[in-house]
Design a protein around this motif. Structure first.
Motif, mmCIF file in Angstrom:
data_model
loop_
_atom_site.group_PDB
_atom_site.id
_atom_site.type_symbol
_atom_site.label_atom_id
_atom_site.label_comp_id
_atom_site.label_asym_id
_atom_site.label_seq_id
_atom_site.Cartn_x
_atom_site.Cartn_y
_atom_site.Cartn_z
ATOM 1 N N ASN A 29 0.866 -1.169 0.000
ATOM 2 C CA ASN A 29 0.000 0.000 0.000
ATOM 3 C C ASN A 29 0.901 1.215 0.000
ATOM 4 O OD1 ASN A 29 -2.325 -1.527 0.128
ATOM 5 N ND2 ASN A 29 -2.309 -1.591 2.340
ATOM 6 N N ASN A 59 -4.664 2.509 -4.562
ATOM 7 C CA ASN A 59 -3.557 3.462 -4.439
ATOM 8 C C ASN A 59 -3.792 4.703 -5.287
ATOM 9 O OD1 ASN A 59 -2.025 2.003 -2.612
ATOM 10 N ND2 ASN A 59 -1.040 0.819 -4.215
ATOM 11 N N SER A 77 3.304 2.151 -7.443
ATOM 12 C CA SER A 77 2.224 1.175 -7.440
ATOM 13 C C SER A 77 2.079 0.508 -8.804
ATOM 14 C CB SER A 77 0.920 1.859 -7.037
ATOM 15 O OG SER A 77 -0.141 0.958 -7.062
#
Length: 113
Positions: A29, A59, A77
């Motif tokens: 995360n 995200n 991400s």
């Protein structure tokens, strides 16, 4: 951390699935201070994309709160989406073997089942 997709599997069955190509993965995360996420057990014929896409969208949605860092964090991400994830198979197996002893079935009895 919570582990998904291992409902009803014994350690012996998990080891067999890992030998066939299964693995434990996690997606970081990147937008929150809590860097850990759920660990998923990916079976041999299962695609990682459906789990990775969920974390990428999460995200991306959380990225609007921190606008100055958003391009870097979203690209990080997207990188984990592209490479598949972080592999934690060996770590999970090492922990599981210390908690659960290895199950060695009696193969003689299994022949006649």
């Amino acid at each position: 951390m919570k582990t998904e997709n291992i409902d009803g599997l014994t350690l012996f069955e998990i080891n067999l699935l890992i030998q066939q190509g299964g693995r434990f993965v996690t997606f970081p995360n990147t937008m929150t201070k809590d860097k850990s996420s759920t660990i998923y057990f990916i079976r041999p014929n299962e695609k990682v994309f459906k789990y990775a896409l969920k974390h990428f969208i999460k995200n991306l949605m959380l990225g609007w709160k921190s606008f100055p860092l958003r391009p870097f964090q979203v690209s990080k991400s997207l990188f984990y989406l592209a490479i598949g994830s972080k592999d934690y198979t060996q770590t999970i197996l090492a922990d599981a073997k210390t908690i659960n002893p290895v199950y060695n079935p009696n193969l003689y009895c299994l022949e006649y089942v």
